[in-house]
Design an enzyme around this catalytic site. Structure first.
Site, mmCIF file in Angstrom:
data_model
loop_
_atom_site.group_PDB
_atom_site.id
_atom_site.type_symbol
_atom_site.label_atom_id
_atom_site.label_comp_id
_atom_site.label_asym_id
_atom_site.label_seq_id
_atom_site.Cartn_x
_atom_site.Cartn_y
_atom_site.Cartn_z
ATOM 1 N N LYS A 7 -9.183 3.339 -2.545
ATOM 2 C CA LYS A 7 -9.558 2.560 -1.371
ATOM 3 C C LYS A 7 -10.971 2.932 -0.930
ATOM 4 O O LYS A 7 -11.330 4.112 -0.875
ATOM 5 C CB LYS A 7 -8.562 2.819 -0.239
ATOM 6 N N PRO A 43 21.910 2.560 29.034
ATOM 7 C CA PRO A 43 22.149 2.423 30.468
ATOM 8 C C PRO A 43 21.661 1.044 30.930
ATOM 9 O O PRO A 43 20.456 0.772 30.924
ATOM 10 C CB PRO A 43 21.306 3.554 31.082
ATOM 11 N N LEU A 44 22.591 0.167 31.288
ATOM 12 C CA LEU A 44 22.275 -1.227 31.617
ATOM 13 C C LEU A 44 22.293 -1.392 33.126
ATOM 14 O O LEU A 44 23.350 -1.348 33.759
ATOM 15 C CB LEU A 44 23.305 -2.156 30.949
ATOM 16 N N SER A 45 21.106 -1.580 33.713
ATOM 17 C CA SER A 45 20.981 -1.589 35.169
ATOM 18 C C SER A 45 21.141 -2.975 35.781
ATOM 19 O O SER A 45 21.249 -3.100 36.999
ATOM 20 C CB SER A 45 19.617 -1.029 35.565
ATOM 21 N N ASP A 79 14.263 -5.137 32.313
ATOM 22 C CA ASP A 79 13.933 -4.249 31.197
ATOM 23 C C ASP A 79 15.159 -3.876 30.371
ATOM 24 O O ASP A 79 15.185 -4.055 29.148
ATOM 25 C CB ASP A 79 13.240 -2.995 31.712
ATOM 26 N N SER A 80 16.187 -3.333 31.020
ATOM 27 C CA SER A 80 17.376 -2.941 30.256
ATOM 28 C C SER A 80 18.089 -4.163 29.678
ATOM 29 O O SER A 80 18.664 -4.094 28.587
ATOM 30 C CB SER A 80 18.330 -2.119 31.121
ATOM 31 N N GLY A 118 18.677 -5.151 35.409
ATOM 32 C CA GLY A 118 17.309 -5.609 35.602
ATOM 33 C C GLY A 118 16.717 -6.185 34.329
ATOM 34 O O GLY A 118 17.359 -6.207 33.270
ATOM 35 N N GLU A 122 0.833 -1.201 0.000
ATOM 36 C CA GLU A 122 0.000 0.000 0.000
ATOM 37 C C GLU A 122 0.873 1.259 0.000
ATOM 38 O O GLU A 122 1.858 1.347 0.740
ATOM 39 C CB GLU A 122 -0.892 -0.032 1.246
ATOM 40 N N CYS A 181 -5.769 -3.537 2.165
ATOM 41 C CA CYS A 181 -5.517 -3.587 3.614
ATOM 42 C C CYS A 181 -6.792 -3.723 4.436
ATOM 43 O O CYS A 181 -7.328 -4.808 4.594
ATOM 44 C CB CYS A 181 -4.713 -2.370 4.048
#
Length: 694
Positions: free
Chosen positions: A114, A354-356, A360-361, A358, A45, A175
């Site tokens: 469309k 920034p790698l904590s 998420d990071s 945890g 499209e 679509c």
């Protein structure tokens, strides 16, 4: 025999307003289709300008440049002897339409606008286009002079019509029309149309591919036929990733399909099919319905055949089983492809995260590593575009990545930003994961910067705020946490701008954010902290899905560091430690679990629930674990948090759109950001029903 047809559909990694690149990719797909013997080529499209032009559709330049590209396509000999079906905006009688332009041998056969617009979720098509509401009606469209000079035509058919070739009949869907309760293919099929085409710009959401596949199979199960599906792929300039899945179906069976996720800019799927299979299917299953009394399709006769007389030895494609990706695989592949497109098109030289330590990071880090895996696979497969892009990124014209870890070290920088409230455990987990994926890792201590900012405050006010653990108020405690979080954002951008400079390399790094969809929903993050980044690949993904994704990565990529990360309780580490151990946890701070947040998030957005409706549903969903009074407390607590923090979504980092309950304020989830956070009327309704239940 003259009954076997070879058709081509494709997925193209188009980029909004990149008319040169879009033209080249369209032309390449036509060239491949012809090499594979196809007589009909279908594209995505709005492929000429790119689907994501947004308000650029209002500009006359966009319409002009689309016709200029169309002119080049008409002129090139590559487009001869094949019906080409391309997408672009067209203005007819001063009304703008989203159209398919179908041409053959420098003649435009028809322009099909469309009819059913996508105007829900992230889609806003009626902002830019009008639907064609004149069913089975065709008007004359006066071509621009530049096109007239090539085709020799003054006018062409414009409207709801089908192509009738010498051997078959072809009808068009676009679509959203496939997803509509009254899809055009139903009536077209009953009127004898045998080949349906669908040009899409359908974005990726977790677990969505199965719905799309079911709809396409259903379209030809009901009344037979051949269904060609084309889709855009990649990031064309915003939060969406279009996940390809070009496919061909016949009589309810998939006979050919492309990849859902890949780094190939052009993917063409061809299939040879027997028209007699359609006719026999309809002759047995649909005989009574065929030729029903609906208004017949307007047919445009085309002196061209998709088949040849000598086709008896031509093999046809047979039904295949399509094994769809698991949600964990989708998270590994979709955001990784999106990041690659964003990186190579942004002009930057890599990422900083920034790698904590945890979940998420670490999930973001694993997605970048997955991206490096895909790049190395593409290089090994001889993908020249990927080779060219990766060499430009690293500034080495002879570079060929051999291993994902080695590529990761070149384009990915991670940093652990420690404070006096950080534990040794999270620091070690971050360092171990960085070592296993190969990123360039730094340990940064932010205490000096935090104390400097607090020193300025103290110099001006004569007061020094204290943490709650040291006797401070809630306001002081929160302010001290926010200072740490915001210092991390400032330092992240400093190191993103200057890290490569310190290594004597050109360019800068894109800062990656790592707030998940559940935290965004409740506002459980500091405004302008290190979640404020350039882009965020997990901002539309729930915590529970991210945990499943990390388990997958631990097995798939042999990243053993992830097991200790998953075993640790989620924590922001912004309050003082107790005996060297973390005393602050996310779920305790939020007052609800991530699993509860996922349920609440879906009810709020997908089920359109306000506080009272949500309470009414949850007293049944959670009846085995919570009393009505406890459910009421959870619902009221959520809506207080949500309404107090909604303003944060106005500045949220652009995130990969992966969930249908995303709170993204930009285009998907349009809400006020100044609420009456007491919700007096709504909460009274809940309380009165709790009293009655008790």
């Amino acid at each position: 025999m003259g009954r076997k047809v070879t058709l081509a559909t494709c997925s193209l990694d188009q980029w909004a307003l990149d008319f040169d690149g879009n033209f080249e990719r369209i032309l390449k797909s036509i060239e491949i289709a012809k090499e594979n013997g196809a007589k009909y080529r279908l594209g995505p499209e709005l492929e000429i300008c790119g689907y994501g032009c947004a308000d650029h559709f209002h500009e006359s330049d966009t319409l002009l440049h689309c016709f200029e590209v169309l002119k080049k396509l008409l002129e090139t000999p590559i487009t001869l002897d094949i019906i080409c079906d391309v997408g672009m905006p067209v203005m007819h009688r001063n009304v703008r339409y989203n159209c398919r332009v179908i041409f053959l041998n420098r003649q435009i056969l028809l322009i099909r606008p469309k009819m059913l617009m996508a105007n829900h979720g992230i889609y806003r098509e009626v902002r830019w286009f009008s639907p064609w509401t004149k069913s089975r009606t065709v008007e004359e469209y006066f071509l621009p002079r530049m096109i007239q000079q090539v085709t020799g035509q003054d006018t062409v058919p414009f409207g709801d019509c089908v192509l009738s070739t010498m051997d078959t009949c072809i009808g068009t869907e676009m679509c959203e029309e496939l997803w509509h309760p009254i899809s055009p293919h139903s009536q077209m099929g009953l009127d004898g149309v045998e080949i349906f085409t669908n040009s899409s710009a359908s974005h990726h959401e977790l677990r969505k591919a199965d719905q799309r596949l079911s709809l396409i199979k259903s379209a030809t199960t009901k009344s037979g036929g051949i269904y060609l599906y084309a889709n855009q792929k990649g990031c064309d300039g915003d939060r969406l990733y279009y996940d390809a899945c070009a496919m061909v179906a016949v009589n309810g069976d998939i006979v050919a399909h492309g990849a859902q996720f890949s780094l190939n800019d052009v993917e063409v799927i061809t299939a040879t099919l027997d028209l007699e299979d359609v006719r026999c299917y309809r002759g047995e299953s649909c005989q009574l319905q065929m030729g029903s009394e609906c208004k017949p399709c307007y047919r445009i006769k085309v002196d061209f055949s998709l088949s040849s007389n000598d086709d008896i030895c031509l093999p046809t494609y047979q039904p295949i089983t399509w094994h769809l990706h698991t949600p964990e695989e989708e998270i590994s592949l979709g955001p990784a492809c999106w990041l690659w497109d964003y990186l190579r098109r942004s002009g930057q030289a890599g990422f900083l995260l920034p790698l904590s330590g945890g979940v998420d990071s670490s999930s973001v880090a694993c997605i970048v590593y997955s991206m490096c895996v895909l790049v190395c696979q593409a290089v090994e497969n001889g993908n020249n575009q990927v080779i060219e892009d990766v060499r430009r990124l690293v500034g080495d014209d002879a570079y060929l990545p051999q291993q994902p870890r080695e590529l990761c070290g070149r384009i990915f920088t991670t940093c652990y930003m420690a404070s006096e409230n950080s534990s040794a455990d999270t620091c070690n987990r971050a360092k171990e994961l960085a070592s296993q994926i190969g990123s360039t890792h730094m340990d940064i201590n932010i205490d000096m910067a935090v104390k400097g900012i607090l020193g300025i405050f103290s110099l001006v006010t004569g007061m020094w705020p204290q943490f709650r653990a040291s006797g401070g108020s809630h306001r002081e405690n929160l302010a001290l946490q926010n200072v740490q979080a915001r210092v991390r954002m400032v330092l992240a951008y400093l190191f993103a701008q200057m890290s490569l400079w310190t290594r004597g390399k050109p360019g800068g790094l894109l800062v990656l954010g790592s707030a998940n969809v559940d935290e965004s929903l409740t506002g459980y993050f500091t405004k302008y902290d290190c979640s404020s980044a350039d882009i965020n690949p997990i901002g539309g993904i729930s915590k529970n899905d991210l945990k499943g994704f990390l388990l997958y990565c631990a097995e798939q990529f042999h990243l053993t560091a992830l097991r200790s990360i998953l075993a640790a309780p989620p924590t922001a580490e912004l309050e003082p430690l107790t005996d060297g151990q973390v005393s602050q946890t996310d779920e305790a701070d939020m007052g609800m679990t991530y699993s509860e947040l996922s349920v609440i998030g879906r009810l709020r957005k997908i089920s359109k629930c306000g506080p009272f409706s949500m309470f009414c549903k949850l007293i049944h969903l959670w009846k085995d674990v919570l009393s009505p009074a406890e459910v009421a407390q959870k619902v009221k607590h959520f809506f207080r948090m949500y309404s107090m923090n909604r303003h944060k979504m106005t500045t949220a980092t652009p995130s990969y759109h992966a969930e249908s309950y995303s709170p993204d304020d930009n285009r998907f989830d349009l809400r006020p950001f100044l609420y009456n956070t007491r919700w007096n009327w709504q909460f009274r309704s809940i309380d009165s029903h709790v009293a009655n239940i008790v």
